[in-house]
Scaffold this motif. Structure first.
Motif, PDB file in Angstrom:
ATOM      1  N   GLY A 284      47.652  34.680  54.738  1.00  0.00           N
ATOM      2  CA  GLY A 284      48.643  35.364  54.986  1.00  0.00           C
ATOM      3  C   GLY A 284      49.837  35.486  54.502  1.00  0.00           C
ATOM      4  N   THR A 285      49.937  34.308  53.601  1.00  0.00           N
ATOM      5  CA  THR A 285      51.174  34.256  52.917  1.00  0.00           C
ATOM      6  C   THR A 285      50.994  34.568  51.273  1.00  0.00           C
ATOM      7  OG1 THR A 285      50.885  32.009  52.074  1.00  0.00           O
ATOM      8  CG2 THR A 285      51.691  32.262  54.206  1.00  0.00           C
ATOM      9  N   SER A 286      51.912  34.587  50.575  1.00  0.00           N
ATOM     10  CA  SER A 286      51.971  35.046  48.985  1.00  0.00           C
ATOM     11  C   SER A 286      51.151  33.933  48.412  1.00  0.00           C
ATOM     12  CB  SER A 286      53.294  35.055  48.321  1.00  0.00           C
ATOM     13  OG  SER A 286      53.820  33.630  48.451  1.00  0.00           O
ATOM     14  N   ALA A 287      50.661  32.848  48.865  1.00  0.00           N
ATOM     15  CA  ALA A 287      49.675  32.170  48.214  1.00  0.00           C
ATOM     16  C   ALA A 287      48.518  32.453  48.039  1.00  0.00           C
ATOM     17  CB  ALA A 287      49.443  30.692  48.939  1.00  0.00           C
ATOM     18  N   ASP A 288      47.911  33.734  49.099  1.00  0.00           N
ATOM     19  CA  ASP A 288      46.605  34.435  48.900  1.00  0.00           C
ATOM     20  C   ASP A 288      46.606  35.365  47.520  1.00  0.00           C
ATOM     21  OD1 ASP A 288      46.496  33.593  51.296  1.00  0.00           O
ATOM     22  OD2 ASP A 288      46.424  35.511  52.395  1.00  0.00           O
ATOM     23  N   VAL A 289      47.753  35.645  47.104  1.00  0.00           N
ATOM     24  CA  VAL A 289      47.770  36.498  45.988  1.00  0.00           C
ATOM     25  C   VAL A 289      47.718  35.627  44.836  1.00  0.00           C
ATOM     26  CG1 VAL A 289      49.382  38.048  44.426  1.00  0.00           C
ATOM     27  CG2 VAL A 289      49.019  38.427  46.990  1.00  0.00           C
ATOM     28  N   ASP A 290      48.356  34.504  44.919  1.00  0.00           N
ATOM     29  CA  ASP A 290      48.374  33.490  43.970  1.00  0.00           C
ATOM     30  C   ASP A 290      46.868  33.185  43.567  1.00  0.00           C
ATOM     31  OD1 ASP A 290      51.105  33.507  43.882  1.00  0.00           O
ATOM     32  OD2 ASP A 290      51.267  31.702  44.887  1.00  0.00           O
ATOM     33  N   VAL A 291      45.977  33.036  44.601  1.00  0.00           N
ATOM     34  CA  VAL A 291      44.703  32.774  44.529  1.00  0.00           C
ATOM     35  C   VAL A 291      43.936  33.767  43.603  1.00  0.00           C
ATOM     36  CG1 VAL A 291      42.453  32.748  45.395  1.00  0.00           C
ATOM     37  CG2 VAL A 291      44.432  31.662  46.487  1.00  0.00           C
ATOM     38  N   LEU A 292      44.318  35.039  44.003  1.00  0.00           N
ATOM     39  CA  LEU A 292      43.832  36.121  43.206  1.00  0.00           C
ATOM     40  C   LEU A 292      44.330  36.489  41.775  1.00  0.00           C
ATOM     41  CD1 LEU A 292      43.723  39.044  46.198  1.00  0.00           C
ATOM     42  CD2 LEU A 292      41.771  37.820  45.031  1.00  0.00           C
ATOM     43  N   THR A 293      45.460  35.721  41.402  1.00  0.00           N
ATOM     44  CA  THR A 293      45.817  35.615  40.140  1.00  0.00           C
ATOM     45  C   THR A 293      45.348  34.161  39.390  1.00  0.00           C
ATOM     46  OG1 THR A 293      47.834  34.994  40.758  1.00  0.00           O
ATOM     47  CG2 THR A 293      47.636  37.361  40.300  1.00  0.00           C
ATOM     48  N   HIS A 294      45.620  33.154  40.233  1.00  0.00           N
ATOM     49  CA  HIS A 294      45.428  31.918  39.608  1.00  0.00           C
ATOM     50  C   HIS A 294      43.979  31.607  39.375  1.00  0.00           C
ATOM     51  CE1 HIS A 294      46.349  27.682  38.702  1.00  0.00           C
ATOM     52  NE2 HIS A 294      45.147  27.410  39.044  1.00  0.00           N
ATOM     53  N   GLU A 295      43.321  31.664  40.491  1.00  0.00           N
ATOM     54  CA  GLU A 295      41.819  31.226  40.614  1.00  0.00           C
ATOM     55  C   GLU A 295      41.003  32.525  39.599  1.00  0.00           C
ATOM     56  OE1 GLU A 295      41.107  28.336  41.145  1.00  0.00           O
ATOM     57  OE2 GLU A 295      42.859  27.923  42.270  1.00  0.00           O
ATOM     58  N   ALA A 296      41.533  33.662  39.812  1.00  0.00           N
ATOM     59  CA  ALA A 296      40.904  34.570  38.955  1.00  0.00           C
ATOM     60  C   ALA A 296      41.185  34.303  37.534  1.00  0.00           C
ATOM     61  CB  ALA A 296      41.267  36.023  39.436  1.00  0.00           C
ATOM     62  N   GLY A 297      42.150  33.803  37.174  1.00  0.00           N
ATOM     63  CA  GLY A 297      42.355  33.453  35.629  1.00  0.00           C
ATOM     64  C   GLY A 297      41.560  32.509  35.232  1.00  0.00           C
ATOM     65  N   HIS A 298      41.462  31.505  35.995  1.00  0.00           N
ATOM     66  CA  HIS A 298      40.006  30.785  35.781  1.00  0.00           C
ATOM     67  C   HIS A 298      38.728  31.172  35.495  1.00  0.00           C
ATOM     68  CE1 HIS A 298      42.405  26.882  35.953  1.00  0.00           C
ATOM     69  NE2 HIS A 298      42.623  26.983  37.288  1.00  0.00           N
ATOM     70  N   ALA A 299      38.524  32.218  36.565  1.00  0.00           N
ATOM     71  CA  ALA A 299      37.305  32.983  36.641  1.00  0.00           C
ATOM     72  C   ALA A 299      37.002  33.688  35.525  1.00  0.00           C
ATOM     73  CB  ALA A 299      37.172  33.407  38.083  1.00  0.00           C
ATOM     74  N   PHE A 300      38.293  34.654  35.125  1.00  0.00           N
ATOM     75  CA  PHE A 300      38.131  35.445  34.042  1.00  0.00           C
ATOM     76  C   PHE A 300      37.822  34.582  32.662  1.00  0.00           C
ATOM     77  CE2 PHE A 300      40.761  37.592  30.588  1.00  0.00           C
ATOM     78  CZ  PHE A 300      39.848  38.429  30.280  1.00  0.00           C
ATOM     79  N   GLN A 301      38.653  33.657  32.512  1.00  0.00           N
ATOM     80  CA  GLN A 301      38.234  32.734  31.319  1.00  0.00           C
ATOM     81  C   GLN A 301      36.992  32.388  31.245  1.00  0.00           C
ATOM     82  OE1 GLN A 301      37.465  29.112  30.856  1.00  0.00           O
ATOM     83  NE2 GLN A 301      37.239  29.577  28.733  1.00  0.00           N
ATOM     84  N   GLY A 302      36.345  31.789  32.661  1.00  0.00           N
ATOM     85  CA  GLY A 302      34.837  31.357  32.471  1.00  0.00           C
ATOM     86  C   GLY A 302      33.839  32.885  32.270  1.00  0.00           C
ATOM     87  N   TYR A 303      34.263  33.812  32.748  1.00  0.00           N
ATOM     88  CA  TYR A 303      33.345  34.950  32.736  1.00  0.00           C
ATOM     89  C   TYR A 303      33.346  35.252  31.137  1.00  0.00           C
ATOM     90  CZ  TYR A 303      31.858  39.855  32.877  1.00  0.00           C
ATOM     91  OH  TYR A 303      31.157  40.944  32.561  1.00  0.00           O
ATOM     92  N   LEU A 304      34.397  35.362  30.336  1.00  0.00           N
ATOM     93  CA  LEU A 304      34.133  35.332  28.715  1.00  0.00           C
ATOM     94  C   LEU A 304      33.606  34.491  28.109  1.00  0.00           C
ATOM     95  CD1 LEU A 304      38.038  36.616  27.962  1.00  0.00           C
ATOM     96  CD2 LEU A 304      36.305  38.139  28.258  1.00  0.00           C
ATOM     97  N   ALA A 305      33.997  33.333  28.543  1.00  0.00           N
ATOM     98  CA  ALA A 305      33.241  32.149  27.775  1.00  0.00           C
ATOM     99  C   ALA A 305      32.036  32.098  27.790  1.00  0.00           C
ATOM    100  CB  ALA A 305      34.049  30.792  27.822  1.00  0.00           C
ATOM    101  N   MET A 306      31.511  32.181  29.141  1.00  0.00           N
ATOM    102  CA  MET A 306      29.864  32.014  29.333  1.00  0.00           C
ATOM    103  C   MET A 306      29.216  33.036  28.490  1.00  0.00           C
ATOM    104  SD  MET A 306      29.647  30.749  33.288  1.00  0.00           S
ATOM    105  CE  MET A 306      30.845  31.714  34.072  1.00  0.00           C
TER     106      MET A 306
END
Ligand SMILES: [Zn+2]
Length: 499
Positions: A284-306
């Motif tokens: 419920g804190t802003s950290a939730d949005v950080d997950v949707l940008t930070h972890e999604a940043g990792h995931a996006f890179q993985g998605y592209l590179a894979m």
């Protein structure tokens, strides 16, 4: 997903033992390839980096240290359970760390202080266990290093973490740059915060509260936040849109916190399906949005590179680069924060930017702490706390624990799970933030160009070494004299103007 589930407890234990047994086979495979008469041909075909990784793995992985690896696996699992299951009574309810978080950002100072004290008490209560687990882990790591012929675990960890381009001395120089440039800037930002909050003195429980009327919290349920993220990624670029649609279609998330769930957040991937996966503890804190940008940043890179790199070992780089993917995405996402925070979007952006710079002295503290621990592996719990306290004074001189004995003695380090689970993983975040700030600076001037460089970096995965990848991404090297100043200068100016 549930650290109290005995069935999966046994499964994890089994998995750790069996994976360790594969080490001799992995070694044979590495030896066969690196010693092959056709090595040059392989290198021509797949690049030199793959073989550099194998050469390094042979130095740090061997049948001789399988017992230590198995034992470490058991201990880290024990640690994870101790940390995830720790609770404390607060406001009449038993709460874990995530249950306390919201109160730790309360606008009511007394409540905030009580929540932080409960948080400290939670760690103090499990500290005898954590100290024991950590002492054993350090001893085991030290033993395996010695078996492998290293003077201390530090040298082995540098190779295991694939730090081929910089040394312990370079890391020390980098920390010194942080102490000279970032520490005084953060002290100034903290002073502004004190005035803004109208306090006589900024205590440790005030640090997280950036605005007297409260920090910005995201609006909406988990599902709504995911939908908002989807809209954002669709608007950001065709690549990010395709990526997030995929994540949502195949439900590649486990976002909400639950009692007994493992702490933290991360991205991992199911390579056979070319699918990233995001794990986190929404609260419920802003950290939730950080997950949707930070972890999604990792995931996006993985998605592209894979999808573009045929060898799975090369789709990701080391954390120095991987964290650039994620931390830069946090900044690239700024223009869409209105959808998550409504009228508080600007507040979120300011707090995020402050958070990004003010955490750097802490990041290098964790790095220095680990160097000190493994240099003297026999230290007892109180000696280690003394070391933490001393390092804290150096990089975070503003830190005021308001008489909390456990924290004043140096107990603060214990809440950092990386120290237990991923030894030496931390300076990478500081190095990466220095790079993410460069993209942020360039994004303000020419977003298209900055984004193109970022995409190039993501697509390159781990096909090259650290310094080479910095060039691919058009980034200045954080170790070079002057980079820290150049990368953080515009951020500090912006904060001083805004805040
Ligand atoms: Zn990350």
């Amino acid at each position: 997903m549930d650290t109290t589930d005995e069935y999966y407890d046994k499964e994890v234990e089994w998995l750790q033992e069996e994976t360790a047994k594969l080490i001799p086979l992995q070694t044979e495979w590495n030896k066969a390839l690196t010693g092959s008469a056709y090595r040059a041909d392989f290198e021509n075909e797949f690049g030199k980096q793959l073989f550099k990784l194998m050469d390094a793995e042979l130095l740090v992985s061997d049948e001789r240290i399988v017992p230590e690896i198995v034992e470490q696996g058991k201990l880290t699992q024990e640690y994870s359970k101790t940390a995830a299951q720790a609770t404390i009574e607060f406001n009449g309810e038993k709460r874990n760390f995530y249950g306390l978080l919201k109160f730790m950002e309360s606008t009511d100072r007394a409540e905030r202080k009580a929540a932080f004290e409960a948080w400290a008490a939670l760690y103090e209560q499990i500290s005898p266990k954590l100290d024991e687990q950590y002492s054993k882990l350090v001893a085991l790591r030290d033993e395996s290093a010695k078996k492998m012929g290293f003077p201390t675990y530090t040298e082995m960890a540098y190779i295991a973490r694939r730090r081929f381009d910089y040394t312990q001395e370079d890391a020390a120089k980098f920390r010194e740059q942080i102490r000279e440039i970032v520490t005084p800037a953060v002290a100034k930002i903290r002073e502004k915060q004190r005035v803004r909050l109208g306090l006589d003195k900024l205590r440790y429980y005030d640090e997280a509260l950036k605005f007297p009327e409260g920090n910005a919290n995201p609006i909406g349920t988990t599902q709504e936040l995911v939908d908002k993220a989807q809209n954002m990624y669709r608007a950001m670029s065709p690549e990010t849109g395709e990526f997030f649609d995929f994540m949502k279609e195949y439900r590649l998330f486990d976002l909400e916190t639950r009692p007994g769930k493992h702490m933290g957040g991360y991205m991992t991937s199911f390579e056979t399906y070319k699918a990233p996966f995001i794990f986190s503890n929404f609260n419920g804190t802003s950290a939730d949005v950080d997950v949707l940008t930070h972890e999604a940043g990792h995931a996006f890179q993985g998605y592209l590179a894979m999808r573009s790199i045929p060898i799975s070992d090369l789709t990701g780089s080391t954390a120095e680069i991987n964290e650039v993917h994620s931390m830069s995405m946090e900044h690239f996402a700024y223009p869409w924060m209105e959808s998550f925070f409504g009228e508080n979007a600007e507040k979120y952006r300011t707090a995020h930017l402050i958070g990004a710079i003010e955490v750097i002295p802490y990041l290098v503290s964790v790095d220095e702490f680990q160097h000190r621990v493994y240099a003297k592996p026999g230290m007892d719990a109180m000696e280690r706390r003394g070391v933490w306290h001393e390092i804290e004074r150096k990089y975070m001189p503003w830190r005021d624990y308001d008489g909390n004995k456990f924290l004043e003695e140096g107990g603060f380090w214990m809440q950092k799970q990386h120290i237990f689970l991923y030894p030496f993983y931390y300076i990478e975040y500081a190095l990466a933030q220095i790079c993410a700030f460069q993209y942020y600076g360039r994004m303000k001037e020419d977003r298209t160009k900055a984004w193109a460089d970022y995409l190039n970096l993501c697509r390159a995965g781990g096909t090259k070494g650290y310094f080479e990848l910095l060039k691919t991404g058009n980034l200045l090297n954080p170790f070079e004299e002057g980079t820290v100043e150049k990368a953080t200068g515009h951020v500090i100016d912006e904060i001083m103007k805004l805040y």
